[in-house]
Motif scaffolding. Sequence first.
Motif, PDB file in Angstrom:
ATOM      1  N   ASP A 218       0.804  -1.224   0.000  1.00 22.07           N
ATOM      2  CA  ASP A 218       0.000   0.000   0.000  1.00 22.07           C
ATOM      3  C   ASP A 218       0.837   1.276   0.000  1.00 22.07           C
ATOM      4  OD1 ASP A 218      -2.393  -1.462   0.027  1.00 22.07           O
ATOM      5  OD2 ASP A 218      -2.339  -1.628   2.218  1.00 22.07           O
ATOM      6  N   TRP A 219       2.074   1.192  -0.483  1.00 20.28           N
ATOM      7  CA  TRP A 219       2.921   2.380  -0.624  1.00 20.28           C
ATOM      8  C   TRP A 219       3.071   2.701  -2.107  1.00 20.28           C
ATOM      9  CZ3 TRP A 219       4.964   5.579   3.072  1.00 20.28           C
ATOM     10  CH2 TRP A 219       4.869   5.147   4.403  1.00 20.28           C
ATOM     11  N   ILE A 220       2.808   3.972  -2.458  1.00 17.23           N
ATOM     12  CA  ILE A 220       2.941   4.440  -3.838  1.00 17.23           C
ATOM     13  C   ILE A 220       3.820   5.685  -3.846  1.00 17.23           C
ATOM     14  CG2 ILE A 220       1.731   5.413  -5.827  1.00 17.23           C
ATOM     15  CD1 ILE A 220      -0.671   3.733  -5.106  1.00 17.23           C
ATOM     16  N   LEU A 221       4.813   5.675  -4.719  1.00 21.70           N
ATOM     17  CA  LEU A 221       5.685   6.834  -4.897  1.00 21.70           C
ATOM     18  C   LEU A 221       5.181   7.638  -6.093  1.00 21.70           C
ATOM     19  CD1 LEU A 221       8.292   8.444  -4.265  1.00 21.70           C
ATOM     20  CD2 LEU A 221       9.483   6.906  -5.851  1.00 21.70           C
ATOM     21  N   ASN A 222       4.909   8.922  -5.870  1.00 19.71           N
ATOM     22  CA  ASN A 222       4.388   9.772  -6.936  1.00 19.71           C
ATOM     23  C   ASN A 222       5.106  11.113  -6.902  1.00 19.71           C
ATOM     24  OD1 ASN A 222       2.311  12.022  -7.867  1.00 19.71           O
ATOM     25  ND2 ASN A 222       1.727  10.130  -8.897  1.00 19.71           N
ATOM     26  N   ASN A 223       5.524  11.582  -8.068  1.00 19.56           N
ATOM     27  CA  ASN A 223       6.210  12.860  -8.161  1.00 19.56           C
ATOM     28  C   ASN A 223       5.720  13.591  -9.406  1.00 19.56           C
ATOM     29  OD1 ASN A 223       8.146  14.845  -7.344  1.00 19.56           O
ATOM     30  ND2 ASN A 223       9.440  14.146  -9.023  1.00 19.56           N
ATOM     31  N   LYS A 224       5.452  14.883  -9.250  1.00 23.28           N
ATOM     32  CA  LYS A 224       4.980  15.700 -10.370  1.00 23.28           C
ATOM     33  C   LYS A 224       5.871  16.921 -10.515  1.00 23.28           C
ATOM     34  CE  LYS A 224       0.042  14.568  -9.817  1.00 23.28           C
ATOM     35  NZ  LYS A 224       0.102  13.755  -8.578  1.00 23.28           N
ATOM     36  N   PHE A 225       6.096  17.320 -11.763  1.00 26.36           N
ATOM     37  CA  PHE A 225       6.901  18.512 -12.045  1.00 26.36           C
ATOM     38  C   PHE A 225       6.271  19.248 -13.217  1.00 26.36           C
ATOM     39  CE2 PHE A 225      10.027  20.561 -14.767  1.00 26.36           C
ATOM     40  CZ  PHE A 225      10.674  21.408 -13.881  1.00 26.36           C
ATOM     41  N   ARG A 226       6.240  20.583 -13.109  1.00 25.18           N
ATOM     42  CA  ARG A 226       5.694  21.398 -14.202  1.00 25.18           C
ATOM     43  C   ARG A 226       6.482  22.690 -14.309  1.00 25.18           C
ATOM     44  NH1 ARG A 226      -0.153  22.780 -13.154  1.00 25.18           N
ATOM     45  NH2 ARG A 226      -0.559  20.720 -14.037  1.00 25.18           N
ATOM     46  N   TYR A 227       6.828  23.046 -15.531  1.00 26.50           N
ATOM     47  CA  TYR A 227       7.429  24.353 -15.816  1.00 26.50           C
ATOM     48  C   TYR A 227       6.416  25.139 -16.623  1.00 26.50           C
ATOM     49  CZ  TYR A 227      10.461  28.001 -17.618  1.00 26.50           C
ATOM     50  OH  TYR A 227      11.013  29.219 -17.934  1.00 26.50           O
ATOM     51  N   GLU A 228       6.204  26.414 -16.223  1.00 23.09           N
ATOM     52  CA  GLU A 228       5.106  27.177 -16.817  1.00 23.09           C
ATOM     53  C   GLU A 228       5.539  28.592 -17.167  1.00 23.09           C
ATOM     54  OE1 GLU A 228       0.552  26.943 -15.897  1.00 23.09           O
ATOM     55  OE2 GLU A 228       1.504  28.143 -14.321  1.00 23.09           O
ATOM     56  N   TYR A 229       5.111  29.025 -18.351  1.00 25.30           N
ATOM     57  CA  TYR A 229       5.184  30.430 -18.743  1.00 25.30           C
ATOM     58  C   TYR A 229       3.780  30.983 -18.657  1.00 25.30           C
ATOM     59  CZ  TYR A 229       4.759  34.381 -21.907  1.00 25.30           C
ATOM     60  OH  TYR A 229       4.437  35.593 -22.451  1.00 25.30           O
ATOM     61  N   LEU A 230       3.625  32.141 -17.999  1.00 29.95           N
ATOM     62  CA  LEU A 230       2.289  32.696 -17.782  1.00 29.95           C
ATOM     63  C   LEU A 230       2.309  34.195 -18.031  1.00 29.95           C
ATOM     64  CD1 LEU A 230      -0.128  31.848 -14.898  1.00 29.95           C
ATOM     65  CD2 LEU A 230       0.385  34.229 -15.401  1.00 29.95           C
ATOM     66  N   PHE A 231       1.398  34.639 -18.882  1.00 31.33           N
ATOM     67  CA  PHE A 231       1.183  36.067 -19.096  1.00 31.33           C
ATOM     68  C   PHE A 231      -0.284  36.366 -18.824  1.00 31.33           C
ATOM     69  CE2 PHE A 231      -0.592  39.361 -21.826  1.00 31.33           C
ATOM     70  CZ  PHE A 231       0.156  40.461 -21.422  1.00 31.33           C
ATOM     71  N   ASN A 232      -0.526  37.368 -18.004  1.00 30.28           N
ATOM     72  CA  ASN A 232      -1.890  37.784 -17.699  1.00 30.28           C
ATOM     73  C   ASN A 232      -2.005  39.282 -17.934  1.00 30.28           C
ATOM     74  OD1 ASN A 232      -3.644  38.801 -14.862  1.00 30.28           O
ATOM     75  ND2 ASN A 232      -4.615  37.730 -16.550  1.00 30.28           N
ATOM     76  N   GLY A 233      -2.841  39.660 -18.876  1.00 31.51           N
ATOM     77  CA  GLY A 233      -3.079  41.068 -19.144  1.00 31.51           C
ATOM     78  C   GLY A 233      -4.498  41.435 -18.766  1.00 31.51           C
ATOM     79  N   GLN A 234      -4.664  42.594 -18.155  1.00 32.84           N
ATOM     80  CA  GLN A 234      -5.990  43.045 -17.755  1.00 32.84           C
ATOM     81  C   GLN A 234      -6.190  44.478 -18.238  1.00 32.84           C
ATOM     82  OE1 GLN A 234      -6.961  42.333 -13.663  1.00 32.84           O
ATOM     83  NE2 GLN A 234      -5.958  40.346 -13.604  1.00 32.84           N
TER      84      GLN A 234
END
Length: 259
Positions: A218-234
């Motif tokens: 009942d042991w699970i190894l989980n790893n997540k990675f994300r690289y993000e470019y974000l532009f928000n104009g208002q």
Amino acid sequence: MEDGLPVVPTGLRYFSPDQSLKFDQTIERVEAIRGGSAPIILNNSPGLVVNNISKTGGAEFEGLAKLEYASQELGRIDLNFGGPINSFWRYNIGGFFRRGNDQRDIGFPNSGGQVKGNITHFFNNYNGFIRFYGKYLNDKVGWLVPGVYRYTGEGEFESIPQFNLDDAVSNTRDRKYQVVIPAFNGKPEEKFNFDLEDGMKAEIGNGGFEFEYNLGNDWILNNKFRYEYLFNGQDYDLLVGLMEITPQAPLFYLDGTPY
């Protein structure tokens, strides 16, 4: 959240996560935790955590195409398909594109879309997998909030003649709705340029991977990675107060005649 990670980095002000995640046919299901347990999963979320989980492709090929057309000249197309490449590789890719005038025709349409995909490799014993994924979103929604009314002086508001609230706006329609404002830093040569046609705009590109392995007992190894470019104009038109009509600040009808 999207696939177990925050949609946007924490600490960003004046930015709604809804702008950077658009629900379409690439979403398989939505899971949510409400109340006091939510901050255990994600910081700064005392009320609710919503996790949007993407489709990853099954053992058989599946595809979907969806076309919508509604009032206000709203049109949208959604596509999604995925399946196996071989015994150990699966894929999914999809997205949408939309365009429409929304409830109020302000002279330019809301539009945008995204493309999103992933590819998954299962280990020989199917005890885990590694998944690579990416997304590109470019979407804008006009936000010209104020409607122009006349205050009667008796605690009520009424519409102004010749000003149709269904399509009229209080800003200029010239030069693609661009507004130039001098900088407030003592340097009149510096300007701020705003294009109201961009409205509430989000342009996002990201990529990452997810690794999961069943260790047994009942042991699970989980790893997540994300690289993000974000532009928000208002870039939007916002009415912040009332002004008295005086000879120094006159009001004109749309045909140029004074009020």
